[in-house]
Design a protein around this motif. Sequence first.
Motif, PDB file in Angstrom:
ATOM      1  N   THR A 140       1.113  -0.922   0.344  1.00 19.75           N
ATOM      2  CA  THR A 140      -0.310   0.066  -0.161  1.00 19.75           C
ATOM      3  C   THR A 140       0.989   1.076   0.284  1.00 19.75           C
ATOM      4  O   THR A 140       0.389   2.180  -0.046  1.00 19.75           O
ATOM      5  CB  THR A 140      -0.858  -0.267   1.093  1.00 19.75           C
ATOM      6  OG1 THR A 140      -0.557   0.113   2.158  1.00 19.75           O
ATOM      7  CG2 THR A 140      -1.591  -1.490   1.263  1.00 19.75           C
ATOM      8  N   ILE A 141       2.379   1.167   0.414  1.00 22.31           N
ATOM      9  CA  ILE A 141       3.122   2.181   1.054  1.00 22.31           C
ATOM     10  C   ILE A 141       3.113   3.015  -0.725  1.00 22.31           C
ATOM     11  O   ILE A 141       3.234   4.227  -1.365  1.00 22.31           O
ATOM     12  CB  ILE A 141       3.863   2.017   1.703  1.00 22.31           C
ATOM     13  CG1 ILE A 141       3.785   1.948   2.337  1.00 22.31           C
ATOM     14  CG2 ILE A 141       5.528   3.138   1.507  1.00 22.31           C
ATOM     15  CD1 ILE A 141       4.725   1.748   3.169  1.00 22.31           C
ATOM     16  N   ILE A 142       3.331   1.350  -1.685  1.00 27.37           N
ATOM     17  CA  ILE A 142       3.716   1.985  -3.550  1.00 27.37           C
ATOM     18  C   ILE A 142       2.508   2.167  -3.843  1.00 27.37           C
ATOM     19  O   ILE A 142       2.966   3.670  -4.479  1.00 27.37           O
ATOM     20  CB  ILE A 142       4.820   0.276  -3.142  1.00 27.37           C
ATOM     21  CG1 ILE A 142       5.829   0.654  -3.225  1.00 27.37           C
ATOM     22  CG2 ILE A 142       4.948   0.549  -4.578  1.00 27.37           C
ATOM     23  CD1 ILE A 142       6.329  -1.235  -3.505  1.00 27.37           C
ATOM     24  N   ALA A 143       1.371   2.120  -3.997  1.00 29.42           N
ATOM     25  CA  ALA A 143       0.552   2.462  -4.141  1.00 29.42           C
ATOM     26  C   ALA A 143       0.563   3.488  -3.978  1.00 29.42           C
ATOM     27  O   ALA A 143      -0.226   4.369  -4.913  1.00 29.42           O
ATOM     28  CB  ALA A 143      -0.480   1.600  -4.014  1.00 29.42           C
ATOM     29  N   CYS A 144       0.477   4.274  -2.422  1.00 27.42           N
ATOM     30  CA  CYS A 144       0.668   5.744  -1.928  1.00 27.42           C
ATOM     31  C   CYS A 144       1.127   6.468  -2.478  1.00 27.42           C
ATOM     32  O   CYS A 144       1.387   7.421  -2.796  1.00 27.42           O
ATOM     33  CB  CYS A 144      -0.342   5.727  -1.062  1.00 27.42           C
ATOM     34  SG  CYS A 144      -1.402   5.081  -0.232  1.00 27.42           S
ATOM     35  N   HIS A 145       2.021   6.195  -3.455  1.00 28.72           N
ATOM     36  CA  HIS A 145       3.755   7.070  -3.563  1.00 28.72           C
ATOM     37  C   HIS A 145       2.848   7.291  -5.220  1.00 28.72           C
ATOM     38  O   HIS A 145       3.331   8.085  -6.031  1.00 28.72           O
ATOM     39  CB  HIS A 145       4.369   6.288  -3.792  1.00 28.72           C
ATOM     40  CG  HIS A 145       5.628   6.886  -2.273  1.00 28.72           C
ATOM     41  ND1 HIS A 145       5.984   8.294  -1.986  1.00 28.72           N
ATOM     42  CD2 HIS A 145       5.738   5.936  -1.269  1.00 28.72           C
ATOM     43  CE1 HIS A 145       6.616   8.329  -1.051  1.00 28.72           C
ATOM     44  NE2 HIS A 145       6.693   7.058  -0.549  1.00 28.72           N
ATOM     45  N   CYS A 146       1.607   6.503  -6.003  1.00 24.60           N
ATOM     46  CA  CYS A 146       1.748   6.765  -7.196  1.00 24.60           C
ATOM     47  C   CYS A 146       0.328   7.665  -7.558  1.00 24.60           C
ATOM     48  O   CYS A 146      -0.583   7.851  -6.705  1.00 24.60           O
ATOM     49  CB  CYS A 146       1.198   5.149  -7.652  1.00 24.60           C
ATOM     50  SG  CYS A 146       2.234   3.759  -7.900  1.00 24.60           S
TER      51      CYS A 146
END
Length: 366
Positions: free
Chosen positions: A94-100
């Motif tokens: 979810t951390i990666i997704a939120c950076h997108c």
Amino acid sequence: MPNKFWNFRSCADGTSAELLLYGDISDRSWWGDEVTPKQFADDLNKLGAVSEITVRINSGGGDVFAAQAIGNLLEQHKAAVTARIDGLCASAATIIACHCGKVIAANDSIYMVHPVRMGVFGYVDETRLKEYQAALDTIRESILSLYVKKTGRGKEELAGWMDATSWWTSAEAKENGFVDELTDSGEQAVVEDRNGMLFVNSVSMNLPIDKAPEFLRNSLTAANTVSRPINTASAETSTKTKEEKKVEIKTVDDLRREYPALVDQIEQAAAQKAENNERQRIQDIEEMAIPGTEAVTAEAKFIKPVSASDYAKAAMKLIRNQGAAMMNGLQRDADGSGVNGVKSQSPQNGGADEFLDAIRDAGKKE
């Protein structure tokens, strides 16, 4: 470096690319790792001047530091970055997704957030526990700030969701601000009950199936629940044959893909063995510790861990050096006092006669 868990693919148009994140995000921590993050950055730079990057996610999470590094590199890239959740987006994923820039989720995908966790092996004192707690608090604050930025929700509300371990359908994740759009495309999330444990897309959630959210338990079907062959002694039933799929296993990933439950069992057993060995190592060192070796003992247990035998060698060397230093100091003190100039005379005639003669001589002098 270990096998890469990411895969970059350049699209035919030459202006866009895909990043596949399927499975665990790193099998070890990127904390203090200089090689793996640089390899990811190099692979990203090799894409060239692409204008669009699609990050396809089907992951149960993994290392927080890896996710933060990947997320920041993607966010700083000049291309427009879109995350597509194909099946599962949980934990560090979810951390990666939120950076997108944009998050698009398949209608039947799953989203999950939970508290920050840290693996601790061996014995720790109060000071070390406080250091661990401070690290957890810092990481938690960093993730919460990212969630606030992505969702626009209040920090307290988000913290409550994290602390409670929240599982959401893609629609619920969209309602909560983590997903921007829903789509019918993407792979269906496969939910399984493996020996009473919850698996999503062949990834263990380390959660008993009876503790899983109701919507996940309801998605269990005969088709995706692990079946077990039934052994019977009956000659009539044993005449049935079972078609077996021949699979060539060459790598650990092949083994994990075909026998995920077995690999998970082996990994858990190995982790338990490592923890037991670490406890025994520290206990052995503590049993050998003696006064005067406190600094060496603390270093051997926590700072620069060594085996009990290596610790014993280091402790004996320290004691020997301390003894030699003490003897040298006594020798210097003796030399300075002049006591080394006093010589003794061996007693004659048994010693007792000399003592009596000395008394008689003293009486004559008087």
